[in-house]
Design a protein around this motif. Structure first.
Motif, short mmCIF file in Angstrom:
data_model
loop_
_atom_site.label_atom_id
_atom_site.label_comp_id
_atom_site.label_asym_id
_atom_site.label_seq_id
_atom_site.Cartn_x
_atom_site.Cartn_y
_atom_site.Cartn_z
N PRO A 331 11.64 6.36 -2.16
CA PRO A 331 11.82 5.24 -1.51
C PRO A 331 11.91 5.25 -0.15
CG PRO A 331 13.18 5.22 -3.33
CD PRO A 331 12.52 6.66 -3.31
N GLY A 332 11.11 4.75 0.87
CA GLY A 332 11.34 4.82 2.20
C GLY A 332 10.00 5.72 2.73
N ASP A 333 9.31 6.26 1.70
CA ASP A 333 8.03 6.86 2.36
C ASP A 333 7.10 5.96 2.94
OD1 ASP A 333 9.07 9.27 1.82
OD2 ASP A 333 7.92 9.73 -0.17
N PRO A 334 6.36 6.29 3.64
CA PRO A 334 5.49 5.27 4.23
C PRO A 334 4.37 4.90 3.37
CG PRO A 334 5.65 7.22 5.85
CD PRO A 334 6.31 7.65 4.59
N PHE A 335 4.02 3.73 3.32
CA PHE A 335 2.92 3.11 2.54
C PHE A 335 1.80 2.18 3.41
CE2 PHE A 335 1.20 -0.06 -0.04
CZ PHE A 335 0.57 0.70 -1.36
N PRO A 336 0.68 2.53 3.08
CA PRO A 336 0.12 3.30 2.33
C PRO A 336 0.24 4.76 3.10
CG PRO A 336 -1.65 2.14 3.33
CD PRO A 336 -0.30 1.43 3.74
N LYS A 337 -0.04 5.87 2.13
CA LYS A 337 0.12 7.38 2.58
C LYS A 337 -0.99 7.83 3.12
CE LYS A 337 -0.18 9.61 -1.46
NZ LYS A 337 0.45 10.63 -2.57
N SER A 338 -2.40 7.23 3.03
CA SER A 338 -3.48 7.80 3.22
C SER A 338 -4.57 6.75 3.89
CB SER A 338 -4.12 8.43 1.94
OG SER A 338 -4.34 7.61 1.05
N ARG A 339 -5.65 7.39 4.42
CA ARG A 339 -6.89 6.62 4.90
C ARG A 339 -7.94 7.22 4.38
NH1 ARG A 339 -2.59 4.30 6.06
NH2 ARG A 339 -2.23 3.35 8.05
N ARG A 340 -9.00 6.57 4.10
CA ARG A 340 -10.71 6.95 4.14
C ARG A 340 -10.95 7.16 5.34
NH1 ARG A 340 -10.98 2.90 -0.51
NH2 ARG A 340 -10.60 4.29 -2.52
N VAL A 341 -11.67 8.37 5.52
CA VAL A 341 -12.50 8.85 6.90
C VAL A 341 -13.52 9.37 6.70
CG1 VAL A 341 -10.04 8.67 8.31
CG2 VAL A 341 -10.97 10.85 7.05
N ILE A 342 -14.42 9.30 7.86
CA ILE A 342 -15.73 10.11 7.70
C ILE A 342 -15.36 11.45 8.18
CG2 ILE A 342 -18.05 10.21 8.60
CD1 ILE A 342 -18.06 7.14 8.44
N MET A 343 -16.13 12.32 7.53
CA MET A 343 -16.01 13.76 7.77
C MET A 343 -17.28 14.31 8.53
SD MET A 343 -12.93 14.50 6.62
CE MET A 343 -12.64 16.20 6.85
#
Length: 373
Positions: A331-343
């Protein structure tokens, strides 16, 4: 007052765009790799050219991946064995490795669906209208199915049903189709987590930045007229639609600000932070707006986003009730925790990947509205 307002849309991609058609292409069955390019097979033409009258050969063909029937001399873009050729290679070259296919029309031409653009505009309008109406998130008002959880709030903002929905007045055509040519490329995408770790590669066909689509937007203003009220339509939201560019740009500026802050805290997110910093400072022409759409835009751009996450306690209950988080989360962790990115990848002389760096988000575009009537 005119019954409708008509706009010509100029839609310029600022970053690569992927809108999938739901199909995954398989290496050596749907595409072949040759000299730095991905060659989309025309399986019917390739198989038709084989001598299938010989029963032994026909049986062998049935067990052979189509790409293995090709010779070096076959790799010509004009050869009917290929539907199209795109630049770039997927990271995996194993038989059966998959690439997510870009949406195209029946003639393999690229286009931007009006439904995709309207969906992104609806999200922006809903976010703005929430603030205008000073709504507050209430878990008791949400539906059980998370796909339609916010439907009650949408009814409050736009109307109680599809016949009385304000966005009946917003009509957007599919864009004019464009040939694939050099506009399509193979994008290597990864999930970038908050700590900087990377998920498994995801290979997609994507439309290149600097591609421009054209479409038509119509506002059916008659639905807000005295005539409509006499017929018990009583639609709300006319002002939001008349000021569409400003409303959507307000939403996009908030998203850009938050994305810039998110990538600023990521160890290997420097290039993405710089991109959002430049986007935040960009001067958008009058009657134009920035918008992100397509695959890879993330949770916040498909919901009321910050209108929900600004209330921390509500957000925690929401995540728990709809099981939104994947993996372990406190609880309290950031959400959403990820992003889709071009490499972007670095290769040695043999083509082996020697390094990689998160480079760009997907799906950012500039929409310019020119009034026709």
């Amino acid at each position: 007052m005119a019954d409708y307002a008509l706009y010509r849309l100029k839609i310029s991609l600022l970053t690569p765009l992927h809108i999938g058609n739901g199909r995954e292409l398989m290496h050596e069955y749907d595409y072949a790799l040759y000299k730095g390019a991905t060659w989309r097979l025309n399986e019917a033409a390739l198989l038709e050219a084989q001598n299938v009258e010989d029963p032994l050969l026909a049986d062998k063909l049935a067990q052979t991946p189509p790409a293995q029937l090709l010779k070096d001399t076959d790799f010509d873009p004009q050869n009917p064995y290929f539907r199209y050729v795109i630049r770039g290679l997927p990271r995996s070259r194993a038989e059966g490795a998959v690439v997510r296919e870009q949406l195209k029309d029946p003639f393999d031409r690229l286009y931007l669906p009006g439904s995709s653009l309207k969906g992104a505009l609806r999200t922006a309008l809903a976010w703005y209208a929430w603030g205008e109406r000073k709504l507050r998130p209430d878990l008791a008002r949400l539906g059980r199915d998370r796909r339609f959880a916010a439907q009650g709030y949408e009814h409050d903002l736009f109307g109680p049903d599809s016949n009385h929905d304000a966005l009946r007045a917003l009509i957007i055509s599919d864009s004019q189709p464009l040939p694939v040519n050099d506009r399509l490329f193979l994008a290597n995408v990864r999930v970038l987590n908050r700590g900087g770790s990377l998920g498994s590669p995801i290979e997609v066909e994507a439309v290149r930045a600097d591609t421009t689509f054209e479409a038509i937007l119509k506002l059916d203003l008659a639905l807000f007229s005295e005539w409509a009220r006499r017929h018990k339509l009583n639609l709300s939201g006319e002002e939001w639609l008349r000021n569409l560019a400003q409303v959507v740009q307000t939403h996009s500026q908030e998203r850009i600000r938050r994305e810039k802050a998110w990538f600023a805290s990521i160890p290997n997110g420097t290039r993405l932070h710089q991109f959002y910093a430049r986007l935040e400072m960009s001067q958008v022409p009058e009657n134009a707006f920035l918008l992100q759409l397509g695959w890879g835009t993330g949770w916040e751009d498909k919901t009321f986003g910050t209108r929900l996450s600004n209330d921390g306690q509500f957000m925690e209950r929401l995540i728990q009730q709809y099981k939104l988080a994947r993996g372990r989360r406190k609880p309290g962790d950031p959400f959403p925790k990820s992003r889709r990115v071009i490499m972007v990848y670095q290769h040695d002389s043999s083509g082996k990947v020697t390094g990689e760096q998160p480079a760009l988000p997907l799906g950012w575009l500039l929409v310019e509205m020119e009034k026709v009537k």
